[in-house]
Scaffold this active site. Structure first.
Site, mmCIF file in Angstrom:
data_model
loop_
_atom_site.group_PDB
_atom_site.id
_atom_site.type_symbol
_atom_site.label_atom_id
_atom_site.label_comp_id
_atom_site.label_asym_id
_atom_site.label_seq_id
_atom_site.Cartn_x
_atom_site.Cartn_y
_atom_site.Cartn_z
ATOM 1 N N ASP A 1 -4.863 8.219 11.559
ATOM 2 C CA ASP A 1 -3.743 7.829 11.812
ATOM 3 C C ASP A 1 -3.277 8.146 12.999
ATOM 4 O OD1 ASP A 1 -2.611 6.299 9.617
ATOM 5 O OD2 ASP A 1 -3.224 7.996 8.283
ATOM 6 N N GLU B 1 0.814 -1.170 -0.083
ATOM 7 C CA GLU B 1 -0.052 -0.029 0.032
ATOM 8 C C GLU B 1 0.903 1.261 -0.208
ATOM 9 O OE1 GLU B 1 -2.563 0.241 3.299
ATOM 10 O OE2 GLU B 1 -3.083 -1.718 3.412
#
Lengths: 260, 398
Positions: free
Chosen positions: A60, A49
């Site tokens: 995140d 990814e």
């Protein structure tokens, strides 16, 4: 056939769990990312990814936030990451995905993004802030070009949402192991296993477990439901340690080999 | 128009729910619980009781006679949201959401804050009801609004400094969202403006609608009929949304939102999403957004911490597109002049946010006839701003 599907078929035939690796594209620079992805492929990564840096990465934790910050300082954009994908595609056969927040895609223009992504040799797209309800347009366009929009499910997903998501999904299902943001955790909470079991009872699609995974023991303790695990922050952290390009590549490769 | 937003939370093409899957179930539950409360007379009674007895509502609609004289034209009224408990309109929403959170059985409240007004309002109501409260605040805002940090601590809240990104409201919101993703089971996130994923924009507007509803009744009593112009500042846009909403169907009432032009719209240092941005997705909704070519959110600038935000509520984006409301922008300097003017002529120190709405009057009044009636939403009081304003006034040579 999409490379993601081919890869999972192969993994299943061989009875292996795949390791999917996340890297923040452009940290410390795009050239290093390019070499790093090639090295990851050599070191056993099933697919990679490419994280597109975003100014406001709400899903995140601190490690990937910091990496995104460094990549943004280098001026890295979604367009750059798609160009990187083209270069990688000429060197690699493994499936490549981009993981991007929605606004860079929206700003690029959905159609133009899908077209460019398809030409670059990309296989899948993961958008952490695009839940099922908002994903129809992008999902359909990607499908038309043979790419997968990867659906995410979380421990908080209701049975109804799981049913709806798997119906629309392609490639694999990204199972988020914990309620929380990305980042390495010592112990995988029970919520991850429970989610895998719940999703497995609804679909035969490959399942990949992500968020919090950093150690080989965590992977070997996983049951049969997971077809793959996703390692992100732990890899990004190793890149962050720095040094010359070769040192970074070696460090990451030797870490990844522990998982094989 | 009253049927908006639609089922997916869209006002026209703006709004929606752009959040990680982890939050979706919580948002759907929140929407359901909110709808139930909205239709429950007991909830309405409870909210009304606290708005009256705790916040001090209704707030006055004050005829600013000296300001009217100085500007020399249309009659100017001020809707005195600054007289609410904790000093701004923010508490209308906070109170509603805390009552809702209690019904949902949540034990912990989190919020983001820019100027600190929403943080103070949240801390006050949370402590009154014995709920644990954590407030995310950008480090830069903590310096600009020291007094409010002290207040929040005194009120039993923990203020968590946010050091990422621009260290202002945008980043505090990111951090609050990350907290919510992690603790969604026992925590309610009180978003302070008409932004965020559905149902927040409509829910916050509805809790702020009391501003417009009171204004409507009060104006009818003193003047009869409807006002001609409503003017309110717009950051995320909650005071404007609540003020405008009960008048949206009355086409004769002109609605004007005033954004922060910072150092000037052409300098790049501003917070005027509607005037200087384009549609994009931030913090769970699609609306006008300050962003670069590649879709990275850019840093907003305003002298007022409460307007220092690169996004704006989706309903404002919609009202702009259908031309039901218009949006102007005034600079830091104009806002400072209005700040001083209101203090000098009316003995009222406005919040720097509200000073933006007041500053627009200098543009508006000369262009309209003297028999018009204008109401400005004085969204907050300026005590929190006196230190930063005195410094800025000196620097600006005003």
């Amino acid at each position: 056939m999409n490379r993601i599907d081919v890869k999972f078929n192969k993994l299943r035939t061989e009875g292996k769990k795949g390791i999917i690796v996340y890297v923040t594209a452009g940290d410390p620079d795009l050239e290093t990312t390019e070499e790093l992805v090639c090295r990851l492929a050599e070191s056993g990564a099933a697919m990679v990814e490419l994280g597109v840096p975003f100014s406001d990465p709400v899903a995140d934790g601190p490690v990937i936030q910091a990496a995104a910050g460094r990549a943004l300082k280098n001026g890295v954009t979604l367009k750059d990451v798609l160009e990187l994908t083209s270069r990688l595609r000429s060197r690699l056969d493994i499936p490549l995905l981009v993981m991007t927040y929605y606004n860079p895609v929206y700003s690029f223009g959905l159609e133009s993004f899908v077209h460019t992504a398809s030409k670059s040799g990309l296989d899948g797209v993961i958008v952490p802030d695009l839940p099922l309800e908002e994903s129809e347009a992008l999902s359909e366009m990607l499908q038309k070009w043979g790419l997968h929009l990867i659906q995410l499910l979380a421990p908080t997903s209701s049975p109804g949402r799981i049913k709806a998501a798997v119906k629309n999904a392609g490639g694999f299902i990204y199972c988020v192991s914990v309620s929380g943001v990305t980042g390495a955790r010592t112990d995988l909470p029970a919520s991850g296993y429970e989610l895998l079991t719940r999703v497995r009872s609804e679909t035969d699609l490959p399942l990949a477990l992500g968020f919090g995974i950093s150690r080989p023991e965590q992977v070997s303790s996983l049951g049969d439901e997971a077809d793959a695990v996703i390692i992100g922050s732990a890899i990004v952290r190793l890149v962050e340690e720095g040094g010359c390009r070769d040192e970074i590549l070696k460090r990451v490769a030797s870490y990844l080999k522990k998982f094989n | 128009m009253s049927s908006l937003p639609d089922q997916k939370g869209y006002f026209g093409s703006y709004g929606g729910r752009y959040v990680p899957e982890t939050l979706m179930t919580a948002l759907l539950e929140l929407e359901q619980d909110y709808i139930e409360c909205r239709e429950d007379p007991d909830f309405a009674r409870e909210l009304h009781y606290y708005l009256q007895q705790y916040c001090g509502r209704p707030t006055p609609l004050y005829y600013a006679e000296r300001l009217t004289e100085i500007l020399g034209g249309a009659k100017i009224y001020l809707k005195r949201e600054d007289l609410n408990h904790t000093g701004a309109h923010k508490i209308n929403n906070t109170l509603g959401q805390v009552l809702l959170a209690r019904r949902m059985g949540k034990k912990r409240i989190i919020a983001e804050t820019g100027a600190g007004q929403h943080g103070v309002a949240t801390a006050s109501v949370a402590t009154m009801f014995g709920l644990q409260c954590d407030i995310y605040m950008g480090e830069e805002d903590m310096q600009r609004q020291e007094l409010n940090v002290f207040r929040m601590n005194l009120l039993g809240a923990r203020v968590i400094p946010v050091t990422s990104g621009s260290k202002t409201l945008k980043d505090a919101t990111n951090e609050a969202l990350r907290d919510w993703v992690t603790n969604v089971n026992d925590t309610h996130y009180i978003i302070g403006s008409v932004v965020g994923p559905h149902p927040y924009p409509v829910m916050v507007r509805d809790f702020q609608r009391v501003i417009g509803e009171e204004t409507r009744d009060q104006f009818r009593q003193v003047e009869g009929g409807l006002p001609d112009y409503l003017v309110a500042c717009v950051g995320g846009g909650s005071n404007a949304a609540g003020f405008f909403h009960p008048f949206v169907e009355d086409e004769t009432v002109k609605l004007i939102g005033v954004e922060a032009a910072g150092k000037g719209l052409d300098t790049g240092f501003h917070a005027a999403s509607l005037s200087g941005g384009r549609p994009g997705v931030l913090h769970g909704n699609l609306s006008y957004l300050l962003q670069d070519q590649a879709g990275q959110v850019t840093v907003a600038h305003s002298i007022s911490a409460g307007l220092d935000y690169p996004g704006v509520g989706p309903e404002h984006a919609y009202l702009k597109d259908i031309c039901r409301a218009s949006y102007a922008a005034v600079t830091d300097r104009d806002a400072l002049r209005a700040f001083t003017l209101l203090a000098e002529c009316e003995g009222i120190i406005p919040a720097l946010e509200s000073a933006h709405a007041l500053a627009y009057l200098e543009q508006l009044i000369p262009t309209i006839s003297t028999d018009k009636k204008v109401i400005v939403c004085l969204s907050g009081r300026g005590d929190k701003d006196v230190a930063s304003a005195s410094k800025a006034l000196e620097e600006a040579g005003l």
